[in-house]
Design an enzyme around this catalytic site. Sequence first.
Site, mmCIF file in Angstrom:
data_model
loop_
_atom_site.group_PDB
_atom_site.id
_atom_site.type_symbol
_atom_site.label_atom_id
_atom_site.label_comp_id
_atom_site.label_asym_id
_atom_site.label_seq_id
_atom_site.Cartn_x
_atom_site.Cartn_y
_atom_site.Cartn_z
ATOM 1 N N ALA A 11 0.807 -1.224 0.000
ATOM 2 C CA ALA A 11 0.000 0.000 0.000
ATOM 3 C C ALA A 11 0.838 1.271 0.000
ATOM 4 O O ALA A 11 0.335 2.348 -0.307
ATOM 5 C CB ALA A 11 -0.931 0.013 1.205
ATOM 6 N N ARG A 16 10.706 7.681 -0.681
ATOM 7 C CA ARG A 16 12.160 7.749 -0.844
ATOM 8 C C ARG A 16 12.618 7.341 -2.239
ATOM 9 O O ARG A 16 13.770 7.584 -2.615
ATOM 10 C CB ARG A 16 12.837 6.881 0.214
ATOM 11 N N LYS A 23 6.055 2.399 -5.582
ATOM 12 C CA LYS A 23 7.265 1.652 -5.271
ATOM 13 C C LYS A 23 7.255 0.218 -5.771
ATOM 14 O O LYS A 23 8.199 -0.234 -6.423
ATOM 15 C CB LYS A 23 7.517 1.674 -3.755
ATOM 16 N N THR A 79 1.639 -1.504 9.588
ATOM 17 C CA THR A 79 1.609 -2.835 8.983
ATOM 18 C C THR A 79 0.501 -3.722 9.559
ATOM 19 O O THR A 79 -0.114 -4.506 8.833
ATOM 20 C CB THR A 79 2.971 -3.513 9.161
ATOM 21 N N GLY A 140 15.664 -4.634 13.911
ATOM 22 C CA GLY A 140 15.115 -5.263 15.095
ATOM 23 C C GLY A 140 15.819 -6.583 15.379
ATOM 24 O O GLY A 140 15.964 -7.414 14.479
ATOM 25 N N ARG A 333 11.690 -4.770 -36.295
ATOM 26 C CA ARG A 333 10.581 -4.215 -35.537
ATOM 27 C C ARG A 333 9.446 -5.231 -35.417
ATOM 28 O O ARG A 333 9.480 -6.295 -36.045
ATOM 29 C CB ARG A 333 10.118 -2.914 -36.201
ATOM 30 N N LYS A 351 9.957 -4.302 -40.747
ATOM 31 C CA LYS A 351 8.793 -4.001 -39.915
ATOM 32 C C LYS A 351 7.567 -4.704 -40.483
ATOM 33 O O LYS A 351 7.261 -4.581 -41.669
ATOM 34 C CB LYS A 351 8.581 -2.484 -39.853
ATOM 35 N N ASN A 377 16.964 -11.883 -53.531
ATOM 36 C CA ASN A 377 18.090 -10.993 -53.219
ATOM 37 C C ASN A 377 17.607 -9.545 -53.318
ATOM 38 O O ASN A 377 17.061 -9.132 -54.349
ATOM 39 C CB ASN A 377 19.253 -11.213 -54.185
#
Length: 455
Positions: A11, A16, A23, A79, A140, A333, A351, A377
């Site tokens: 979410a 940053r 993100k 969280t 932690g 392409r 293409k 050719n």
Amino acid sequence: MKSRFAIILAAGQGTRMKSKLYKVLHPILGRPMIQYVIEALKPTKVEKLVTVIGHGAEKVKSEIGNDSQFVLQEEQLGTAHAVMQAEKILENKSGTTIVVCGDTPLITAETFDKLFEYHERSGAKATVLTTNITDPTGYGRVIRGESGDVERIVEHKDASDEEKKVKEINTGTYCFDNEALFSALKKVNNDNAQQEYYLPDVIEILKSQNEKVSAFITEDDKETIGINDRIALSHAENIMKIRINEMHLKNGVTIMDPTNTYIDPNVTIEPDVVVYPGSMLMGDTHIGTNTIIGPNTEIENCTIGQDTVIKQSVLKDSNIGREANIGPFAHIRPETTVGNEVRIGNFVELKKSVIGDNTKIPHLSYIGDANLGNGINIGCGTITVNYDGKEKHVTTIEDNAFIGCNSNLVAPVTIKKGSYVAAGSTITNDVPVDSLAIARSRQTNKKGYAAKMKK
């Protein structure tokens, strides 16, 4: 086996990252980082996968599609609050729920599966995915009791000097008994500086109820990297690049310089392919055996046949046959099919065309909206003039035709089987079978004219 469920936390906006792109949609080797998490969870056979979305919700849903169910976290209040949004889908279900962040793309399916199995064998109500790192500053710490179970998780700022010496850290990925998880979530409060509801508080609540909390250590600490900024994104991409390249090396592919070769996760390569530096293999690309790619070649969403050579060229959304020779500096392409034993030379652009077997377009030509047969050719500087300013038109060149240099084939036009087009011609009408078409002004020489001009 117990029922398995998964919750992906996705979410956050990721301020940053300093980007308009949310993100979890930032790509790593062409794939959004959250998709790596989803793909790694699929082999674990989770019955329900729920993604918690917030910022950029519609774009995230569009990218993930039918791989997940979605719940919306309108306000980002932590969280634990995010996990609570999945209550209407998962509450009261018996089984194991893994909670993982959408910005941890390096965790492998093997690690997820081991975490599930360890948790289910341990009889714990919660299992924390942990790892040991040399410098755990800021993380932690996982404090274990005499039995080896988790006693508590202590944030760095709250840790004692002795606790700060602990190298085992919480990675932010957990397995829970599903019913125990949602029961404990109701008891989480936001009595903290940020006034948010934190998922690690569930561990404390379970411990206070004398429930067992275990920890599973992943030996590769790189797997647990969370992506919070462009620096971490770059590190993750390098790790993923090495991981993918090493997989292909083990499968019999020669990659001359793995640090300068970029291969997307969906690319498949058969043994005895050689990939030279600076090459980028992207999307749903397949490379046949004994093919040589590069250097400095970009291939996206293409199928390449065996024994083909492609040098310093760009190919997209096309199919290339076996024993073809392409480049240097060719541009193929989308919607192009190149047959077997075809030569596409330097500065040739194709293409939306079909090129038959044994046809040669050696250099400096544009072939667009064209159907070419076998054994043709194409002379230097040939152009299929396909656009009238409003619509595209098709050029057809049948088997064994010969197109002279600097020819303009003005579509719609057909060059019949075995015909010749003289160099310098502009062809506006169909050319019959085995004919010679000449469409250029007659040459006139004015003797002495140049000398007169010089005076």
